[in-house]
Design an enzyme around this catalytic site. Structure first.
Site, PDB file in Angstrom:
ATOM      1  CE  LYS A  60      -4.019  -2.055   2.301  1.00  0.00           C
ATOM      2  NZ  LYS A  60      -4.902  -1.917   3.489  1.00  0.00           N
TER       3      LYS A  60
ATOM      4  CE1 TYR B  73      -9.179  -2.904  -0.604  1.00  0.00           C
ATOM      5  CE2 TYR B  73      -8.424  -1.136  -2.030  1.00  0.00           C
ATOM      6  CZ  TYR B  73      -8.156  -2.177  -1.162  1.00  0.00           C
ATOM      7  OH  TYR B  73      -6.857  -2.496  -0.853  1.00  0.00           O
TER       8      TYR B  73
ATOM      9  CG  ASN C 261      -3.537  -2.303   6.909  1.00  0.00           C
ATOM     10  OD1 ASN C 261      -3.253  -2.272   5.715  1.00  0.00           O
ATOM     11  ND2 ASN C 261      -4.716  -2.719   7.350  1.00  0.00           N
TER      12      ASN C 261
ATOM     13  CG  HIS D 169      -5.497  -6.067  -0.218  1.00  0.00           C
ATOM     14  ND1 HIS D 169      -6.757  -5.942   0.295  1.00  0.00           N
ATOM     15  CD2 HIS D 169      -5.575  -6.986  -1.219  1.00  0.00           C
ATOM     16  CE1 HIS D 169      -7.579  -6.751  -0.380  1.00  0.00           C
ATOM     17  NE2 HIS D 169      -6.885  -7.389  -1.302  1.00  0.00           N
TER      18      HIS D 169
ATOM     19  CD  GLU E  78      -8.745  -9.238  -3.545  1.00  0.00           C
ATOM     20  OE1 GLU E  78      -9.493  -8.645  -2.755  1.00  0.00           O
ATOM     21  OE2 GLU E  78      -7.657  -9.745  -3.180  1.00  0.00           O
TER      22      GLU E  78
END
Length: 140
Positions: free
Chosen positions: A11, A51, A114, A117, A128
């Site tokens: 990320k 998402y 965080n 993913h 995905e």
């Protein structure tokens, strides 16, 4: 054990801090192979589409804005039970709850930022992966 493939995204909070190599080393040390990888800059529209499963959740808008804020590294990891292994290496979503040595324990800045993913199930992984990669790009 079943050989699987799973999507991994490094990320914006991690790419901004130049942590791609350190994070990938953790995946590889855990026995996962990187069979496809590219650095991209998502648009907000792309983040919203990716998402969309979270569209009704309160964090959706912030997540999409964050994921489009800076480049990300999307990649496909392969290995025995790759989905579970990737989730183990990533650690709990909340870095305060993540086990020592996991990516989120070491690198996450917050619950929202965080660092990584990962797909949560075989069906999710398939969808995905196909969002970001054509079959020709998977070179395991």
């Amino acid at each position: 054990m079943a050989t699987e493939r799973t999507l991994s995204i490094i990320k914006p909070d991690a790419t901004r801090r130049n942590l791609t190599g350190k994070i990938n080393a953790k995946f590889e040390d855990a026995g996962l192979r990187i069979v496809a990888q590219k650095r991209i800059h998502l648009t907000e529209a792309q983040a919203r589409t990716f998402y969309k499963v979270h569209a009704d959740r309160p964090f959706y808008e912030e997540l999409c804005t964050f994921m489009a804020s800076e480049p990300v590294v999307v990649q496909v990891l392969e290995g025995d039970n790759a989905i579970a292994k990737n989730r183990e290496v990533m650690g709990a979503t909340n870095p305060a709850d993540a086990d020592a040595g996991t990516i989120r324990a070491e690198f996450a800045e917050s619950v929202g930022e965080n660092s990584v993913h990962g797909s949560d199930a075989p069906e999710t992984a398939r969808d995905e992966i196909s969002y970001f990669f054509s079959g020709l790009e998977l070179v395991g």
